[in-house]
Design an enzyme around this catalytic site. Structure first.
Site, PDB file in Angstrom:
ATOM      1  CE1 TYR A 101     -55.689  45.113   1.415  1.00  0.00           C
ATOM      2  CE2 TYR A 101     -57.822  44.327   1.923  1.00  0.00           C
ATOM      3  CZ  TYR A 101     -56.609  44.163   1.274  1.00  0.00           C
ATOM      4  OH  TYR A 101     -56.161  43.136   0.312  1.00  0.00           O
ATOM      5  CD  GLU A 189     -53.798  44.724  -1.686  1.00  0.00           C
ATOM      6  OE1 GLU A 189     -53.953  43.851  -1.138  1.00  0.00           O
ATOM      7  OE2 GLU A 189     -52.622  45.177  -1.722  1.00  0.00           O
TER       8      GLU A 189
END
Ligand code: GDP
Ligand code: MN
Length: 387
Positions: A101, A189
């Site tokens: 992530y 993101e």
């Protein structure tokens, strides 16, 4: 402003981040053609402004054009957390070795942009944040100097990467920070950011949101807007110079000034009510704008009562009262209205309201108590109009 994954991927690619370019399809046949062109394993993904698509059945692997067609058939029209799927992205399927992530957001308490990274990327990142926050590593971006190269590398080592993997990772971190800063993003993101079985870094899913207040600096982003995903009333409000955010309660609020609008919502909640919206008509509200504000508030069928809270400064009470009067002629207001009016020309304003059968109260507290009671009573007797 939110954009779709495929648009975010194009943006990432422009900043030099390796992505998985695909094509967008709006029908199962188009998806099959896209899979034909990709010539191999593909992934078919719902394009909606919502996360958690994987868990909702919005991401499917397909080994052939026929499978891609079936996958698109299953995904198009799906409702993912209230978002209906109108498009799918068909991209070459990646062979994933490890999922990470990587995100860039504003850390408000620190007043700095922060990079967050985790070796536990994929669909469970919210779980990781909740149950094992130590597995999410962070690095703050100095507002003057930017992100140091060593910070990006250190982040990589903290994720357990080996030296040969760290430089690729650090490069992506720096590019994502550049993207965030240059596009005035509020979020950039990548989840998952993967290392493929060939040892290559690849951004498999990305999400970018832009700061609405900076959109005037990026007029080209307007074409990225998907009207299927927009709150139409919020856009209309924007065009009229009104700040409007739809909420879930049943008390419509029309207020001048953002601070007063926040305080009004607090007052409503204090008296046990729930605001249906945040609305700031602006400092120099005129009759037209007040009328527009009424239309916006009344377009929400949940609204059971309306609280108008005006403190006249630059805004004059009589002008606002005229706006209320005009709005009541223009739009059919079938719910109770409570008005609190004070400040500049409040007397003149009250006289206009009185003539229309609306009697303004003097304090905000009183107004909040009254509107909450009116909303409750209003559900039993919707025609009654109190003030
Ligand atoms: P999200 O659920 O909305 O975040 O959608 P993602 O695009 O992140 O997809 C969810 C999951 O599907 C990813 O975490 C991957 O595990 C898997 N996935 C997505 N694309 C591919 C792909 O090309 N190949 C493989 N094997 N898995 C994929
Ligand atoms: Mn994802």
């Amino acid at each position: 402003m939110n954009i779709h994954e495929y648009q975010a991927a194009e943006l990432l690619a422009r900043f030099g981040i390796p992505t998985n370019p695909g094509s967008v399809a709006t029908t199962p046949d188009e998806a099959a053609e896209a899979a034909q062109r990709a010539n191999g394993l593909v992934v078919v993904k719902a394009q909606v402004h919502s996360g958690g698509r994987g868990k909702a059945g919005g991401v499917k692997l397909a080994k052939s054009p026929e499978e891609a067609k079936l996958a698109a058939q299953a995904i198009l029209g799906l409702d993912i957390r209230g978002h209906i799927v109108h498009k799918v992205l068909v991209a070459p399927g990646a062979s994933i070795a490890r999922e990470f992530y990587l995100g860039v957001v504003l850390d408000r308490p620190q007043r700095q942009v922060v990079v967050m990274a985790s070796a536990e990327g994929g669909v469970e990142i919210e779980e990781v944040a909740r149950n094992a926050p130590a597995k999410i590593r962070t690095a703050h971006v100095d507002p003057l100097i930017g992100l140091h190269a060593w910070q990006a590398r250190q982040l990589g080592f903290e994720l357990g990467l080996v030296a040969s993997e760290v430089s690729g990772f650090a490069g992506i971190v720096q590019k994502l920070v550049n993207l965030y800063l240059e596009t005035d993003a509020t979020l950039a993101e990548i989840n998952p950011l993967v290392i493929t079985s060939d040892g290559e870094w690849l951004a498999l899913d990305s999400k970018v949101s832009f700061d609405d207040n900076a959109l005037f600096r990026h007029t080209d982003f307007e074409k990225l807007r998907d009207m299927n995903e927009e709150q139409v009333t919020e856009l209309e409000a924007r065009h009229s110079g009104i700040s409007f955010v739809k909420l879930d309660g049943d008390i419509g609020c029309i207020v001048n000034g953002a601070g007063l609008a926040m305080a009004t919502m607090d007052a409503v909640k204090l008296h046990g009510g729930e605001p249906a919206n945040f609305l700031d008509v602006g400092g120099g509200a005129n009759a037209d704008q007040v009328a527009k504000a009424f239309e916006l508030v009344l377009s929400d069928p949940n609204v059971r009562a309306i609280l108008i809270n005006i403190f006249g400064g630059i805004t004059r009470g009589d002008i606002v009262a005229e706006g209320i009067q005009e709005a009541m002629h223009r739009v059919k207001v079938a719910v109770p209205i409570v008005v609190r009016l004070s400040g500049t020309n409040a007397e003149e304003g009250r006289a206009i309201l009185d003539a229309n059968g609306l009697h303004a109260v003097a304090t905000m507290d009183e107004a909040a108590a009254k509107v909450v009671a009116a909303a409750r009573a209003g559900s039993e007797n919707p025609a009654e109009r109190s003030a």
